[in-house]
Design an enzyme around this catalytic site. Structure first.
Site, short mmCIF file in Angstrom:
data_model
loop_
_atom_site.label_atom_id
_atom_site.label_comp_id
_atom_site.label_asym_id
_atom_site.label_seq_id
_atom_site.Cartn_x
_atom_site.Cartn_y
_atom_site.Cartn_z
CB CYS A 121 -10.12 5.03 0.78
SG CYS A 121 -11.84 5.21 0.25
CG LEU A 122 -4.58 2.74 4.21
CD1 LEU A 122 -3.58 3.61 3.45
CD2 LEU A 122 -4.47 2.96 5.71
#
Length: 218
Positions: A121-122
């Site tokens: 997600c990053l």
């Protein structure tokens, strides 16, 4: 790959050029966070959120499948009580047009990201945004992965794509830049006292010593 300069004064952050996106700091994501002590990530991301608010930096909140994964942790939501996180189904935040539009609407190109998990997600939005002309900074100590290896490999991969790794206190220091900037120093000191760990304890001690000195002088 981002072509922005990675050295020189212009490579440092300023509040006027920055925009923050906080990605998926939700209960489900914390449940399998093993690269860091979860309470440390909570402390750091709340500290980052408070610093962004203190410096007037636009901050976008996101969640993924909040109905199942849980709402954004309360500490972050409390910093922006009137802001509804953008909830999405896409794994890659940067593929959600609402998020990208919100970032572009600020007109800012220094994109500061923190999220769970680092490797998914990053990394995914960081790599994509860097390829689209943004100068991307990944706040590594306000992010975490399912293992220390997963976090480390994600940071290495982002660096290869031109993303700059940074910590939340470094973000604050670059935004402040000069302790004589009185309009923001109070907010910076308050956040550091609350979330800066030993630095916060040391600052409280210093204030105690100064207060004692003033009483003795009187």
């Amino acid at each position: 790959m981002s072509a922005h300069n990675k050295a020189g004064l212009d490579a440092l952050l300023t509040p006027e050029e920055s925009v923050v996106v906080l990605i998926d700091h939700q209960p489900f994501q914390f449940a399998n966070l093993n690269s860091h002590e979860p309470t440390m990530i909570v402390n750091n991301v709340v500290g980052l959120a408070k610093v962004a608010k203190a410096y007037g930096v636009p901050t976008i909140l996101t969640t993924v499948l909040a109905e199942r994964g849980g709402r954004l942790i309360q500490g972050v939501q409390d910093v922006f009580p009137d802001q509804e996180p953008i909830d999405r189904t896409l794994i890659n935040t940067w593929q959600d047009e609402r998020v990208v539009d919100a970032v572009r609407a600020t007109g800012r190109k220094k994109l500061i990201l923190a999220g769970l998990w680092t490797e998914i997600c990053l990394a995914m939005p960081a790599i994509q945004a860097a390829g689209e002309g943004f100068e991307v900074y990944a706040v590594t100590d306000a992010s975490g992965g399912v293992s220390a290896e997963a976090h480390d490999m994600a940071v290495r991969r982002m660096v290869q794509a031109g993303v700059v790794p940074i910590t939340w206190l470094a973000v604050m220091a670059e935004w402040q830049r000069d302790w004589a900037r009185e309009e923001t120093i109070t907010g910076a000191i308050e956040v550091q006292a609350q979330h800066g760990g030993a630095s916060g304890v040391a600052f409280a001690w210093e204030m105690q010593l100064l207060a004692d000195r003033d009483r003795n002088a009187a």
